[in-house]
Design an enzyme around this catalytic site. Structure first.
Site, mmCIF file in Angstrom:
data_model
loop_
_atom_site.group_PDB
_atom_site.id
_atom_site.type_symbol
_atom_site.label_atom_id
_atom_site.label_comp_id
_atom_site.label_asym_id
_atom_site.label_seq_id
_atom_site.Cartn_x
_atom_site.Cartn_y
_atom_site.Cartn_z
ATOM 1 N N SER A 299 0.847 -1.179 0.000
ATOM 2 C CA SER A 299 0.000 0.000 0.000
ATOM 3 C C SER A 299 0.896 1.247 0.000
ATOM 4 C CB SER A 299 -0.875 -0.016 1.251
ATOM 5 O OG SER A 299 -1.621 1.163 1.288
ATOM 6 N N GLY A 300 0.599 2.137 -0.918
ATOM 7 C CA GLY A 300 1.374 3.385 -0.980
ATOM 8 C C GLY A 300 2.615 3.276 -1.831
ATOM 9 N N THR B 297 -1.563 2.429 -8.025
ATOM 10 C CA THR B 297 -2.650 3.126 -8.695
ATOM 11 C C THR B 297 -2.107 4.222 -9.604
ATOM 12 O OG1 THR B 297 -4.000 2.631 -6.780
ATOM 13 C CG2 THR B 297 -4.843 4.292 -8.274
ATOM 14 N N ASN C 277 -1.136 5.448 3.127
ATOM 15 C CA ASN C 277 -1.373 6.124 1.847
ATOM 16 C C ASN C 277 -2.591 7.029 1.976
ATOM 17 O OD1 ASN C 277 -1.716 6.861 -0.785
ATOM 18 N ND2 ASN C 277 -1.901 4.782 -1.607
ATOM 19 N N SER D 129 -5.414 5.512 -0.476
ATOM 20 C CA SER D 129 -5.213 4.065 -0.567
ATOM 21 C C SER D 129 -6.431 3.393 -1.205
ATOM 22 C CB SER D 129 -4.990 3.522 0.838
ATOM 23 O OG SER D 129 -4.750 2.159 0.770
ATOM 24 N N SER D 130 -6.124 2.558 -2.202
ATOM 25 C CA SER D 130 -7.233 1.822 -2.830
ATOM 26 C C SER D 130 -7.640 0.717 -1.873
ATOM 27 C CB SER D 130 -6.774 1.197 -4.142
ATOM 28 O OG SER D 130 -5.933 2.082 -4.842
ATOM 29 N N GLY E 157 -0.754 -5.510 -2.533
ATOM 30 C CA GLY E 157 0.399 -6.394 -2.439
ATOM 31 C C GLY E 157 0.373 -7.201 -1.157
ATOM 32 N N GLU F 172 0.723 -8.420 2.411
ATOM 33 C CA GLU F 172 0.609 -7.610 3.643
ATOM 34 C C GLU F 172 1.018 -8.424 4.854
ATOM 35 O OE1 GLU F 172 -3.281 -5.926 4.043
ATOM 36 O OE2 GLU F 172 -2.933 -4.417 2.479
HETATM 37 N N1 LIG Z 1 5.265 7.951 -9.980
HETATM 38 C C1 LIG Z 1 4.943 8.737 -8.974
HETATM 39 N N2 LIG Z 1 5.348 10.020 -8.956
HETATM 40 C C2 LIG Z 1 5.055 10.833 -7.941
HETATM 41 N N3 LIG Z 1 4.337 10.456 -6.875
HETATM 42 C C3 LIG Z 1 3.907 9.181 -6.810
HETATM 43 C C4 LIG Z 1 4.179 8.260 -7.860
HETATM 44 N N4 LIG Z 1 3.642 7.089 -7.555
HETATM 45 C C5 LIG Z 1 3.039 7.275 -6.343
HETATM 46 N N5 LIG Z 1 3.188 8.521 -5.913
HETATM 47 C C6 LIG Z 1 2.698 9.099 -4.647
HETATM 48 O O1 LIG Z 1 2.424 8.045 -3.781
HETATM 49 C C7 LIG Z 1 1.061 8.061 -3.390
HETATM 50 C C8 LIG Z 1 0.554 6.644 -3.292
HETATM 51 O O2 LIG Z 1 0.469 6.045 -4.517
HETATM 52 P P1 LIG Z 1 -0.691 5.042 -4.916
HETATM 53 O O3 LIG Z 1 -1.985 5.529 -4.468
HETATM 54 O O4 LIG Z 1 -0.523 4.769 -6.341
HETATM 55 O O5 LIG Z 1 -0.250 3.802 -4.077
HETATM 56 P P2 LIG Z 1 -0.906 2.352 -4.154
HETATM 57 O O6 LIG Z 1 0.219 1.436 -4.423
HETATM 58 O O7 LIG Z 1 -1.997 2.352 -5.135
HETATM 59 O O8 LIG Z 1 -1.389 2.177 -2.714
HETATM 60 P P3 LIG Z 1 -2.674 1.393 -2.217
HETATM 61 O O9 LIG Z 1 -2.347 -0.030 -2.262
HETATM 62 O O10 LIG Z 1 -2.828 1.915 -0.843
HETATM 63 O O11 LIG Z 1 -3.765 1.787 -3.104
HETATM 64 C C9 LIG Z 1 0.351 8.822 -4.466
HETATM 65 O O12 LIG Z 1 -0.798 9.442 -3.970
HETATM 66 C C10 LIG Z 1 1.398 9.833 -4.856
HETATM 67 O O13 LIG Z 1 1.390 10.921 -3.991
HETATM 68 MG MG LIG Z 2 -3.944 2.155 -5.009
#
Ligand SMILES: Nc1ncnc2c1ncn2[C@@H]1O[C@H](COP(=O)(O)OP(=O)(O)OP(=O)(O)O)[C@@H](O)[C@H]1O
Ligand SMILES: [Mg+2]
Length: 1074
Positions: free
Chosen positions: A150-151, A155, A200, A203-204, A427, A429
């Site tokens: 997560s984070g 996404t 996050n 977070s999704s 992913g 956990e």
């Molecule tokens: N390529 C990137 N460039 C800049 N910032 C990023 C990038 N990827 C992620 N981030 C930052 O990290 C934060 C978390 O990313 P994201 O929501 O994609 O995580 P996730 O893997 O989908 O987490 P979750 O499993 O909780 O959904 C985003 O809101 C953004 O601020």
């Molecule tokens: Mg996500």
């Protein structure tokens, strides 16, 4: 040596530009010699040094591929240089930068169009582009699997893929709406399915698999979304500092007053139990803004106003439901507190209020036909309320997904359509306390890892097979054991859990754990409390079991497993919801086959089924992987927590991945690509190799002296076993590139200059053309005018004598002018020149006049130029003319000679001067003429030499013989004399002397050399021309003294003039024959 700037990795993004010392004119042989031994020149070291700084862009090129430390070090180096992407073959590792990077611009997007992996720095766009090209050009269906904690940026990565696809298909028509819908599905789903967590802010809280459907042209024409396992428990409770799903806050912050009133809401989250744990006010602002984005997205997705209203009614009803409170009545059962909350819920969900209250406080049990209604106690009622809230929200979320799918569905069924899937799923956990959700999630990851290993190995094996290279079996961790442990029929954990849930009697979490231990103790990957060693027992609770996942051991707490797996909503509530007047709610609940008595599948089985379906979908496609890593727990940029990363590297199985990938060869490239890049390293292949690319590569590796174990030649690709071999080749290339750059530069400059030259030449030609045209026009004009003039001139000439016309007038004018001009240059210069240029007929008169004027002019000029002496000469000559012209034959011969007043020689002159100084010369008398003469005696005509002097008064006849001065013979006053001359050419002068003067003598007969001169000069003084008589007779009588007839002078002609006594006794004058 020259300093040349080169890019070692061939890209400005991946590796900063470095400066190496280029080797001028180094031949390939020299480079080979350079690259092989350890003592390579500084150039290569320099490049390697930079490789040190920014690491390798593909982990397969990592020398020590078994070392996790080296792996993490490579990640860290790159991360600190803001390079967040690295490959393991075709798997992309992405480290969340937690800050915006300028690597997603339109320009960067274009960099990845139609590029192979190695042609541009690692990037999520490269993954997307490769998948897109395989899909469109090779018709192989694709899926992009994004996984990570997560984070970690899953996404975000999935959004980048979607954005890239949208940009990539920009040139295709009629896809805007579809693309808009696909892009807008994200904010909508995120509003309802994402929440702020500790890890996050966005977070999704559900797993998402999205299919994008492309038509035969490669244009997106629709999509489909599958959602997994929404974390519905979040609806009713969140950990401190976390939030409920975004939509609750967005609605409260962003809805206008009208909507809030309709929903009976107050805009403050702290008013509602489910949203009490709120974040700072700044968040509210974003929420309000986000709400507008959601409304916009709904519009794009074509969710109607009435549907929107219903959606918000559901969201509001959940909030109100959370505020429904219970009190315990005297019987110990729960009763709803009579406030407005339950009324609002009933109103918003359009259900019967009484039935709602009943459903919340009692439960109908159908025990083998006996329907019994049992009241609920306080705890049960609260559970029922929360269960309802969760059920409404979850079903509504699924409904929203299906609503999205309806909108995204392609308009027509296209048999040629192909699909690209994007999986954004939680992913692995591991928390301090892991529950049912973690079990599901980790099971999912276990399955995906299995798929990943299988597909990667399969891919690798298939490639070797395809290329005809011997496959060496790879030893890897096969996690099918764990998957079986979880999902095997009858013996797997899922089966045991389901059995426990479904069996009659009191099943509890602990009884489930007991069953697990009974059945699974002894399994290598299962550990129960009683079977583990004492040390672990201390760490493990009695209500826990441990699974040895591929990513490590995870201990699960069985508490709530049964309840969560049952996931049952009381039948009364389900009935109630189905009767809802809110169409959406009705629709959400109607799918449940309420009438069927058959129990619905348990949560874990549903999940297993959908997971296996997903695996089936994914297996049928060609996968690409994006593995996301979170660099730190604080959402901070530039912080790289090695321990945290090391965990994730393990959970994501990256080392395993690398090992599989490196089992054979570190590097492979199609012959064409390899040759294209390195052809400059052999003179056999540079600048172009004409034969087969394979033969070219063979020549190249021979030239580069590859050892046999370093490489293999496949059917279409060259395989290089060790990264070192490749690095050396690359370094040699970098050196050579400088030389080539120079050649290219010079060629380019030449080409450019030539282009410029041609451009200038072209311009010059055009200018010349125009100038020539202009000049030709001018000339033509001139010629035309000239022709006109000539024509007019000729006509003028022809008609010059006719009546006057313009033409002949002009002609004559010209003729006159010309004549005058000609005349002006040919005028006679001398007064004696009587010639005169010819003139046109019309100018005769003018010519005559001009001639006259000119002569006058010349005469005047001549005259003005005359000296007084010359003037005198002329007067004398004129006088002579008057006196002698046509009268005396010697006259013409006298004209040419100048008249001189003194004809005496030097000796005589002395005598004369003496004489004139003597008293014989009267004072005041002026000498006017002097000459010698011969005097003839009157008798006998004896010649005697004499000098003659003429003064203004008298003529002096003087004798000079033997004396110092003249002896005066005669002084004859001029006014008394008469002179007779013949008309012939002779020198005879007969001076008639009057009687009174003839004392003793008669006429004087003399001869002088210049008769006319002497007579003219004297006459000029005397002004008495009449005293001179010119006779035209053959004989002349002369007197003697006293007037007596003396002798006779005979005049005759002869060749030799002479004066002498003739035989006759006369004086014979022989004159020159005329
Ligand atoms: N390529 C990137 N460039 C800049 N910032 C990023 C990038 N990827 C992620 N981030 C930052 O990290 C934060 C978390 O990313 P994201 O929501 O994609 O995580 P996730 O893997 O989908 O987490 P979750 O499993 O909780 O959904 C985003 O809101 C953004 O601020
Ligand atoms: Mg996500």
């Amino acid at each position: 040596m020259t300093e040349v700037s080169v890019n070692v990795a061939g890209s400005s993004q991946d590796v900063p530009t470095v400066v190496v010392n280029g080797v001028d004119g180094a031949s390939i042989r020299q480079i080979k010699a350079l690259q092989r031994p350890i003592s390579v020149a500084g150039v290569m070291e320099h490049a390697l040094q930079h490789r040190e700084r920014v690491g390798v862009q593909d982990f397969v090129l990592l020398e020590d591929f078994r070392s996790e430390a080296a792996f993490i070090d490579n990640l860290r180096k790159r991360f600190h240089e803001n390079i967040i992407y690295t490959y393991i073959g075709n798997v992309l590792i992405s480290v969340n930068p937690y800050k915006p990077l300028p690597i997603y611009t339109e320009e960067k997007t274009k960099l990845y169009y139609k590029k192979a992996f190695f042609e541009a720095p690692p990037h999520v766009f490269a993954i997307a582009d490769n998948a897109y090209r395989s899909l469109v050009y090779e018709h192989r269906e694709q899926c992009i699997l994004i996984s990570g904690e997560s984070g970690s940026g899953k996404t975000e990565a999935s959004k980048k893929v979607l954005e890239y696809i949208a940009a990539r298909t920009n040139h295709l028509h009629n896809v805007e709406t579809v693309k808009d819908k696909l892009l807008q599905s994200n904010p909508l789903l995120e509003a309802f399915g994402n929440a702020k967590t500790h890890r996050n802010d966005n977070s999704s809280r559900f797993g998402k698999y999205m299919d994008i459907q492309f038509n035969y042209e490669g244009a997106p024409e629709g999509g489909h979304i599958l959602n997994y396992l929404l974390e519905k428990s979040r609806v009713v409770s969140q950990m401190s500092g976390e939030r409920n799903f975004h939509i609750f806050y967005q609605l409260l912050a962003g809805a206008d007053q009208g909507l809030l009133q309709h929903l009976k809401l107050e805009g403050r989250p702290e008013m509602y139990k489910y949203t009490t744990d709120n974040s700072p006010s700044i968040q509210k602002l974003n929420d309000a803004e986000q709400f507008r984005t959601v409304l916009e997205a709904m519009k794009v997705i074509e969710i109607s106003e009435s549907e929107q209203r219903e959606i918000f009614e559901i969201v509001a009803s959940v909030l109100h439901l959370g505020n429904v409170k219970f009190v315990q009545n005297e019987k110990g059962y729960a009763e709803i507190l009579r406030d407005n909350n339950s009324i609002h819920v009933a109103e918003l969900l359009k259900v019967d209020l009484t039935k709602l209250r009943e459903a919340l406080t009692s439960r109908t049990i159908d025990a083998r036909g006996d329907v019994v209604n049992t009241p609920l106690d306080l705890e049960q009622a609260q559970y029922a309320r929360d269960a309802l809230a969760k059920a409404i929200y979850e079903k509504h979320f699924s409904w929203l997904v299906s609503r999205l799918n309806a909108s995204l569905a392609p308009k027509d069924k296209d048999p040629r359509a192909s699909v690209m899937g994007i999986l954004d799923i939680y992913g692995f956990e591991i928390f301090p306390k892991n529950s049912f959700e973690q079990f599901c999630i980790n099971f999912c990851n276990e399955k995906l890892q299995q798929l990943f290993i299988e597909l990667t190995l399969k891919q690798e094996q298939e490639e070797y097979l395809r290329e005809g290279i011997e496959w060496e079996p790879v030893d890897y961790f096969n996690n099918i054991v764990i998957c079986d442990l979880i999902e095997a029929r009858h013996q797997g954990i899922i089966s045991i859990l389901d059995d426990e849930c479904l069996r009659p009697g009191d099943a509890t979490d602990l009884s489930f754990l007991e069953k697990l231990s009974q059945k699974l103790d002894g399994h290598a990957h299962f550990k129960s409390h009683r079977k583990v060693d004492v040390k672990t027992q201390k760490l493990m609770g009695r209500d826990e079991f441990c699974l040895v996942h591929y990513a490590g051991e995870v201990t699960y707490n069985v508490n709530t497993f049964i309840e969560k797996n049952n996931d049952l909503l009381f039948r009364d509530m389900q009935n109630l919801m189905t009767s809802s007047g809110n169409n959406t709610v009705g629709c959400c609940f109607k799918d449940l086959n309420l009438l069927s008595k058959k129990r619905p599948e348990t949560a874990i089985t549903q999940f297993k089924i959908s997971l296996n379906e997903l695996i089936k979908i994914l297996s049928s496609k060609e996968p690409s992987y994006i593995r996301c890593i979170k660099p730190n727990d604080f959402k901070m940029p530039m912080q790289f927590d090695e321990k945290l990363v090391s965990h994730q590297v393990k959970y994501l199985g990256l080392m395993e991945n690398l090992r599989v990938r490196r089992a054979g060869f570190a590097y492979r490239r199609t012959y064409e690509a390899f040759l294209e890049r390195y052809k400059c390293l052999s003179s056999d292949t540079w600048p172009n190799y004409r034969g087969q690319a394979r033969d070219g590569v063979q020549k190249l590796v021979e030239a580069l002296q590859y050892e046999q174990e370093e490489y293999r030649m496949g059917n279409t690709k060259v395989f290089i076993r060790f990264p070192k071999t490749l690095f050396e080749t690359e370094d040699a290339f970098q050196i050579k590139k400088n030389d080539i750059a120079t050649i290219i530069q010079s060629r380019w400059r030449g080409h450019w200059q030539r282009r410029e030259y041609l451009k200038m030449r072209q311009s010059a030609i055009i200018m010349q053309k125009w100038i020539r045209r202009f000049l030709a026009q001018k000339q033509k004009e001139r010629r035309r005018k000239a022709a006109d003039v000539i024509r007019a001139f000729i006509r003028g000439f022809i008609t010059r004598n006719g009546p006057e016309t313009i033409e002949n007038r002009r002609f004559l004018g010209i003729a006159k002018v010309h004549w005058l001009k000609r005349l002006s240059t040919r005028l006679p210069k001398k007064v004696l020149d009587l010639s005169w240029p010819h003139c046109p007929a019309t100018c005769q008169e003018a010519s005559r006049e001009l001639h006259r004027l000119h002569r006058a002019h010349l005469a005047r000029k001549y005259r003005l130029a005359l000296t007084p002496a010359e003037k005198k000469q002329f007067e004398l000559k004129v006088l002579a003319e008057k006196m002698f012209k046509s009268k005396k034959n010697s006259y013409p011969s006298s004209i040419c000679d100048r008249f001189m007043e003194d004809r005496l020689n030097e000796e005589h002159r002395v005598l004369r001067n003496t004489f004139m100084a003597s008293p014989s010369w009267p004072t005041g008398e002026q000498l006017i003429y002097s000459c010698e003469a011969i005097k003839y005696d009157r008798r006998g005509y004896k010649p005697r030499e004499r000098a003659l002097l003429a003064s203004d008064k008298a003529l002096y006849v003087l004798d000079a013989a033997g004396r110092k001065t003249y002896k005066l013979k005669h002084r004859l006053p001029l006014d008394k004399l008469r002179v007779i001359v013949t008309n012939e050419t002779d020198g005879l002068v007969l001076i008639k002397i009057p009687q009174e003067l003839k004392k003793d003598k008669g006429d004087l007969i003399i001869s002088v050399s210049h008769v006319i001169e002497a007579l003219t000069i004297v006459t000029d003084y005397t002004k008495k021309p009449e005293i001179i008589e010119i006779v035209d007779t053959r004989t002349i009588a002369h007197d003697l003294v006293n007037g007596k007839q003396g002798g006779t002078i005979e005049v005759t002609h002869g060749p030799q003039p002479a004066i002498q006594r003739a035989k006759s006794g006369n004086l014979l004058v022989v004159a020159a024959t005329p």
